[in-house]
Enzyme design. Structure first.
Site, PDB file in Angstrom:
ATOM      1  N   LYS A 168      39.540  38.935  39.728  1.00 18.56           N
ATOM      2  CA  LYS A 168      40.601  38.131  40.330  1.00 18.56           C
ATOM      3  C   LYS A 168      40.184  37.782  41.745  1.00 18.56           C
ATOM      4  O   LYS A 168      39.321  38.449  42.337  1.00 18.56           O
ATOM      5  CB  LYS A 168      41.933  38.858  40.352  1.00 18.56           C
ATOM      6  CG  LYS A 168      42.085  40.041  41.270  1.00 18.56           C
ATOM      7  CD  LYS A 168      42.311  39.856  42.749  1.00 18.56           C
ATOM      8  CE  LYS A 168      43.319  38.810  43.103  1.00 18.56           C
ATOM      9  NZ  LYS A 168      43.449  38.759  44.615  1.00 18.56           N
ATOM     10  N   GLU A 183      40.771  29.276  46.712  1.00 19.45           N
ATOM     11  CA  GLU A 183      42.082  28.740  47.060  1.00 19.45           C
ATOM     12  C   GLU A 183      41.990  27.260  47.437  1.00 19.45           C
ATOM     13  O   GLU A 183      41.300  26.893  48.381  1.00 19.45           O
ATOM     14  CB  GLU A 183      42.708  29.546  48.191  1.00 19.45           C
ATOM     15  CG  GLU A 183      43.329  30.838  47.668  1.00 19.45           C
ATOM     16  CD  GLU A 183      43.943  31.721  48.726  1.00 19.45           C
ATOM     17  OE1 GLU A 183      44.729  32.589  48.370  1.00 19.45           O
ATOM     18  OE2 GLU A 183      43.623  31.533  49.910  1.00 19.45           O
ATOM     19  N   ASN A 199      47.883  28.936  52.262  1.00 18.25           N
ATOM     20  CA  ASN A 199      47.808  30.009  53.241  1.00 18.25           C
ATOM     21  C   ASN A 199      48.729  29.836  54.435  1.00 18.25           C
ATOM     22  O   ASN A 199      48.900  30.758  55.220  1.00 18.25           O
ATOM     23  CB  ASN A 199      46.360  30.194  53.692  1.00 18.25           C
ATOM     24  CG  ASN A 199      45.549  30.810  52.575  1.00 18.25           C
ATOM     25  OD1 ASN A 199      45.872  31.891  52.121  1.00 18.25           O
ATOM     26  ND2 ASN A 199      44.537  30.097  52.114  1.00 18.25           N
ATOM     27  N   THR A 238      33.327  42.007  46.421  1.00 19.58           N
ATOM     28  CA  THR A 238      34.434  41.064  46.573  1.00 19.58           C
ATOM     29  C   THR A 238      35.524  41.161  45.517  1.00 19.58           C
ATOM     30  O   THR A 238      35.209  41.196  44.338  1.00 19.58           O
ATOM     31  CB  THR A 238      33.900  39.632  46.474  1.00 19.58           C
ATOM     32  OG1 THR A 238      32.962  39.456  47.503  1.00 19.58           O
ATOM     33  CG2 THR A 238      35.005  38.631  46.600  1.00 19.58           C
TER      34      THR A 238
END
Lengths: 412, 412
Positions: free
Chosen positions: B184, B281, B407, B195
């Site tokens: 994920k 993202e 974000n 990571t």
């Protein structure tokens, strides 16, 4: 702007010190006729000069020529020619063109070529046409004036939205002296170099060696503590020119007058740094991260920079979200040795101060008050490591839609 | 997905190897009932296990507990419990809660607590409520199945838009074995760590020491070569569990079978890395930067990473703008020693290959063809330093409006 005892802020930027003339115009590099793209700064007298340059391995041709000239002239210079819209970098004929700019300016001013410095900013890797510059030189020289700073600063702006100029006045060796500066830049800006194009003038008499010393010390705590986006440009340069027209006894050692000069230089460069941060590409907020309670300055600045470069933190500030976990995450990523479980974090602005983290863990706070604090356009992030006496400040800005917009569509 | 001789891709991710059951459900940490937030992975037999963790100084409580358990059990584990929506990090009671998660799972499964590993991802600094987890454990255990990988992978997704799973099959010591993985993560991802959350299973029999060795070597050339945004998370973890149910002669030295395992692990982790990059993202493009012609691997990876983290370059890719000057600027910023004036740069995609820079300077190219190349959603940036034989690959994604959107408004 923060006040400092013994120093007064003045108008006129680089033209505030005696004997500096400047001019700027559109020579055609920029198709927008209203936007200046070429400027010239000239001192009535030869100047003791020092400079610092980008640390990028790719160095713009103007950087190489400026270095060569200052070396050949033993730290003496009398003029600077600078253009925007084209960085004259990564071109086969870059050095030749940069040298030509100096030759053209020197001839028109009747001075030696190696007394002319050159700087360029803009797109990398496009051949610089010399013809429009050559054609504009007579008008550029003719229009030089003791209050030409406005026209000059307009000419070095790229994605900048406001011109950046500062000047201060103080007394050294019984004489009133001034330091003035202008700067450009709002993208490709990152710690660990002499950031962006910065030209600083003074009518103080001081040796180029001492200017160099003061410049390096001040750069370390101002421009090198600034990050807009983590990219170190290829063309960054700060130069300081001192023409001695204040007629003070020339400073040749690190005496009281030298300290006054260094502090004046700090005030000018710190204010320009804040202006650069606040006008970062797409920025809506100036972020000032102050790390205190550190065992030493290196630890403090490493922590402060780690926070100021974090994209997640920068986005949270854009969203006015007191997501302090991202601050602590960035603190934890800093490449320095310290204990994380003592850390205290506060968010501040003119609206108040908010404690969000103590002993490395979250504390309850009012989300409503947090929003009030974060709504302001200048935010301070106070990080106290609680394990020493050292402190340092880093400057940056939020990461916004406009940063992506500006940089997703730059060349065209 | 790229083919490798001797390896076949398989379905079912972590459940592809024999003897691994999984399940996932919504226990209420996430108010969106359709979104799983808790998962459990269990092996029918105890596993030789190895893990690598975040290098952030701030370490999530689950990381500390997992480390403690693997140390206490001498590298043996049988289950993993993981949640999303709350990172259980920077909380006063974090370790207590993480331990409780393991205790609850261990009791329900009838195994020792130190054989259970734990992982959490989500917002930092919010107290984790244990009650919804406790209440959900019976259902979670009851629903365990040999094809529960889909439900489990859904439970670890945060801002991920697609689940990330890979499995491969190969022959080692005369037995058919499988390695499966799920991952994920799409923000707070940066080189130099293990990571994101990554769980890898295999039915191979191999010692935990050799798993650790292979894992560290493979992490160095896969996850640690990935950057979405330069932020290293506090909760990153990769764990590899080997239950030996393929009944091969247990691998206890670096023989041929070990090399087959290591290559299989590389295929799984490299593919997960590419998936993580592509689903970064807000990303619209996978960027794969391959630096070749380097004097050594460290130089190659340093250059490749320097390009992949540059926000200006990332924005240019979003804008499909062949602004190669930003690539060269990023190459020049790499903290490594090499000559810049030999560098060649090409931009590639399934639409073709475009040479943009040779000997460190720009070459003429068709802007129209450049746009055709950059319109694709997987772009390769080929940087040949022309001064050696070493090569390395780094993975990342473009920087877009959606990154800022996601974000700027994460917590709410």
């Amino acid at each position: 702007m923060k006040e400092f005892e013994g120093y007064q802020y003045k108008e006129k930027g680089i033209c505030a010190p005696q004997g500096f003339r400047a001019n700027g115009l559109n020579c055609g590099l920029n198709p927008v006729k209203e936007k200046n793209d070429l400027c010239l700064l000239v001192s009535d007298r030869e100047c003791d000069t020092a400079a610092v340059y980008t640390q990028n391995k790719v160095k713009g041709a103007p950087i190489l020529i400026t270095k060569k000239h200052l070396f050949a002239s033993n730290g003496k210079a009398q003029a600077v020619i600078a253009n925007s819209k084209n960085a004259n970098t990564c071109n086969h004929d870059g050095e030749e063109k940069a040298e030509q700019m100096c030759v053209l300016a020197a001839k028109a001013l009747g001075i030696q070529t190696e007394k002319v410095l050159v700087a360029s900013t803009g797109v990398i890797g496009q051949v610089l046409p010399i013809e429009p510059i050559e054609a504009a030189i007579p008008e550029l020289v003719k229009g030089l004036s003791y209050d030409g700073n406005e026209k000059a600063v307009q000419a070095i702006m790229t994605t900048d939205t406001i011109p950046k100029q500062v000047a201060v006045e103080f007394v050294a060796e019984g004489k009133t002296v001034r330091i003035g500066g202008m700067a450009k830049g709002s993208g490709m800006i990152h710690p660990n170099m002499a950031t962006t194009l910065n030209f600083i003038t003074t009518d103080l008499a001081i040796t180029s060696d001492l200017i160099q010393k003061a410049l390096q010390e001040v750069v370390a705590v101002t421009y090198n503590c600034l990050s807009i986006d983590g990219d170190t440009s290829t063309n960054d340069m700060v130069c300081v020119m001192a023409n001695g027209m204040a007629e003070n006894k020339k400073i040749t050692e690190e005496n009281q007058a030298y300290q006054m000069f260094k502090q004046g230089l700090y005030i000018v460069m710190m204010n320009l740094t804040r202006m650069l941060a606040k006008d970062g590409e797409g920025a809506t907020k100036l972020l000032e991260c102050i790390c205190s309670g550190a065992p030493d300055w290196n630890t403090a600045i490493t922590v402060a920079k780690s926070v100021i470069v974090s994209p997640l933190f920068k986005c949270a500030m854009f969203g006015e979200d007191a997501n302090w976990g991202r601050i602590l995450c960035a603190v934890g990523n800093a490449k320095a040795e310290f204990a994380i479980d003592l850390v205290e974090v506060k968010l501040c602005s003119s609206a108040g101060e908010l404690l969000v983290c103590q002993d490395g863990s979250g504390v309850a706070f009012s989300e409503e008050f947090a929003q009030t604090v974060l709504k302001e356009d200048e935010i301070q992030i106070l990080i106290d490591l609680k394990q020493g006496e050292a402190a340092a400040t880093a400057w940056g800005c939020d990461l916004t839609y406009d940063y992506v917009k500006i940089n997703g569509d730059y060349r065209s």
